[in-house]
Motif scaffolding. Structure first.
Motif, short mmCIF file in Angstrom:
data_model
loop_
_atom_site.label_atom_id
_atom_site.label_comp_id
_atom_site.label_asym_id
_atom_site.label_seq_id
_atom_site.Cartn_x
_atom_site.Cartn_y
_atom_site.Cartn_z
N ASP A 1 1.00 -1.37 0.05
CA ASP A 1 -0.15 -0.02 -0.11
C ASP A 1 0.83 1.34 0.09
OD1 ASP A 1 1.16 -0.33 2.70
OD2 ASP A 1 -0.76 -0.27 3.66
N HIS A 2 2.11 1.14 -0.33
CA HIS A 2 2.93 2.19 -0.62
C HIS A 2 2.59 3.08 -1.74
CE1 HIS A 2 6.83 4.61 -0.99
NE2 HIS A 2 7.12 4.35 0.22
N ALA A 3 2.69 4.56 -1.61
CA ALA A 3 2.58 5.15 -2.70
C ALA A 3 2.94 4.95 -3.90
CB ALA A 3 2.91 6.84 -2.45
N GLU A 4 4.22 4.22 -3.98
CA GLU A 4 4.92 3.77 -5.19
C GLU A 4 4.10 2.60 -5.75
OE1 GLU A 4 8.84 2.99 -4.97
OE2 GLU A 4 9.45 4.93 -3.70
N ASN A 5 3.40 1.91 -5.31
CA ASN A 5 2.48 0.79 -5.48
C ASN A 5 0.80 1.03 -5.86
OD1 ASN A 5 4.34 -1.26 -5.73
ND2 ASN A 5 4.30 -1.64 -3.41
N ALA A 6 0.78 2.36 -5.81
CA ALA A 6 -0.63 2.78 -5.88
C ALA A 6 -1.25 2.47 -7.10
CB ALA A 6 -0.54 4.64 -5.81
N ASP A 7 -0.51 2.52 -8.26
CA ASP A 7 -0.96 2.09 -9.61
C ASP A 7 -1.43 0.84 -9.71
OD1 ASP A 7 -0.32 4.66 -10.43
OD2 ASP A 7 1.52 4.05 -11.48
N MET A 8 -0.92 -0.26 -8.74
CA MET A 8 -1.78 -1.39 -8.69
C MET A 8 -3.17 -1.59 -8.17
SD MET A 8 1.02 -3.09 -9.72
CE MET A 8 0.90 -4.76 -9.46
N ALA A 9 -3.51 -0.43 -7.64
CA ALA A 9 -4.88 -0.66 -7.02
C ALA A 9 -5.98 -1.09 -7.80
CB ALA A 9 -5.33 0.61 -6.37
N THR A 10 -6.01 -0.53 -9.18
CA THR A 10 -7.29 -0.83 -9.98
C THR A 10 -6.71 -1.62 -11.21
OG1 THR A 10 -7.02 1.26 -11.06
CG2 THR A 10 -8.88 1.08 -9.11
N ASN A 11 -5.44 -2.16 -11.10
CA ASN A 11 -4.74 -3.16 -12.14
C ASN A 11 -4.80 -4.52 -11.73
OD1 ASN A 11 -3.36 -2.70 -14.64
ND2 ASN A 11 -1.54 -2.48 -13.73
#
Length: 313
Positions: free
Chosen positions: A119-129
């Motif tokens: 849930d780090h900001a660097e992994n935010a793009d994974m949220a809806t991926n």
């Protein structure tokens, strides 16, 4: 010329008799009965198709885990305490992320930073991926996001911890465990008799026996987000009662014999299929387990080294 006389003449036009109101009502009633008979059949056919797609999804994930194990000589973890592994040079992610290259999701996996939490900001793009493979089409809100983290929720969970100790005081190991990594060669009970994954669907909301309830604040995001470190669970029996004032569930663990389709709390086994749920086995096959499966059989299926004799299920 004399004008043509119409007196006493009959018209050659034929008159058709119209439907009476009674006849019209009878026709409408017949159509209504036929629709009433046809609709359940159509719904059953649609559910059969959705269940087949769900089975195909689970099979793809199971095969992806096999390919991962063949490549890396071990399975990925499905339960990770980040604090315990932070100092370990082998930084890991939950199995849902780790197997993406084997689900045609290599581009998504390459964007994941293994050196920080999910849930780090660097992994935010994974949220809806999240891949569509992780979504059961029978779930009316498949792919919905977990309200706190904004991450989509997966409808399948990895088995963690066997249920053998309910009937046997000496617990055995399951296919996945906290901060441990398994290999298929560790399965001495046979791959065809060992659960790999099971359905825990609809975790964007809390479902209790077919209806939604108010999600408790202590229900961690990591059990719900598809890339969370705790996206796995157990098949223990428990009872759930809803607080009449708050709607929150009151959970009594390890009580009773109801296990499947009681609730999806903490990644418990829950599906939107009538009468049971689907599981994938360690050999890559997918089976349907009914809600009334014998507890001893289910217990045997959760362990990798219990040496139980499993009959037909």
């Amino acid at each position: 010329m004399y004008p043509r006389s119409f007196s006493g003449c009959r018209s050659g036009r034929a008159y058709k008799s119209a439907f009476t109101l009674v006849e019209l009502l009878v026709v409408i009633a017949i159509i209504g009965v036929l629709v009433g008979l046809l609709l359940p059949a159509v719904q059953a056919a649609r559910e059969a198709a959705r269940r087949m797609q769900c089975s195909n999804n689970m099979k793809q994930v199971a095969l992806a885990l096999h390919n991962y194990e063949s490549t890396h000589r071990s399975l990925p973890p499905a339960w990770v305490d980040w604090d315990a592994l932070y100092a370990d040079p082998l930084h890991v992610a939950h199995a849902n992320v780790a197997v993406l290259p084997f689900l045609e999701g290599g581009n998504a996996e390459s964007q994941y930073n293994y050196n920080v939490r999910w849930d780090h900001a660097e992994n935010a793009d994974m949220a809806t991926n999240m891949p569509g493979t992780y979504q059961c089409p029978s779930n009316p809100e498949a792919g919905a996001t977990e309200p706190d983290s904004g991450f989509q929720t997966c409808d399948y969970a990895h088995i963690r911890s066997d249920t053998g100790w309910i009937t046997d005081p000496a617990p055995n190991r399951s296919m996945f465990e906290q901060n441990e990594i398994r290999k298929f060669r560790d399965v001495t009970d046979g791959l065809s008799h060992t659960i790999l994954q099971y359905e825990s669907a609809g975790r964007a909301a809390l479902y209790v026996q077919g209806r939604t309830a108010v999600s408790p604040s202590w229900w961690s995001q990591e059990y719900r987000a598809w890339a969370g470190h705790f996206n796995s669970g157990w098949l223990y029996p428990y009872q759930v009662e809803l607080d009449p004032n708050t709607g929150n569930p009151n959970v009594t663990w390890f009580v009773g014999t109801d296990i499947i389709n009681v609730s999806n709390l903490y990644g418990a086994p829950y599906a939107f299929h009538t009468g049971g749920m689907q599981i994938s086995l360690a050999d890559g096959s997918v089976r349907f387990l009914t809600e009334n499966i014998d507890m001893d059989v289910l217990s045997a299926l959760t362990s990798i080294d219990g040496h139980e004799v499993v009959g037909e299920f």
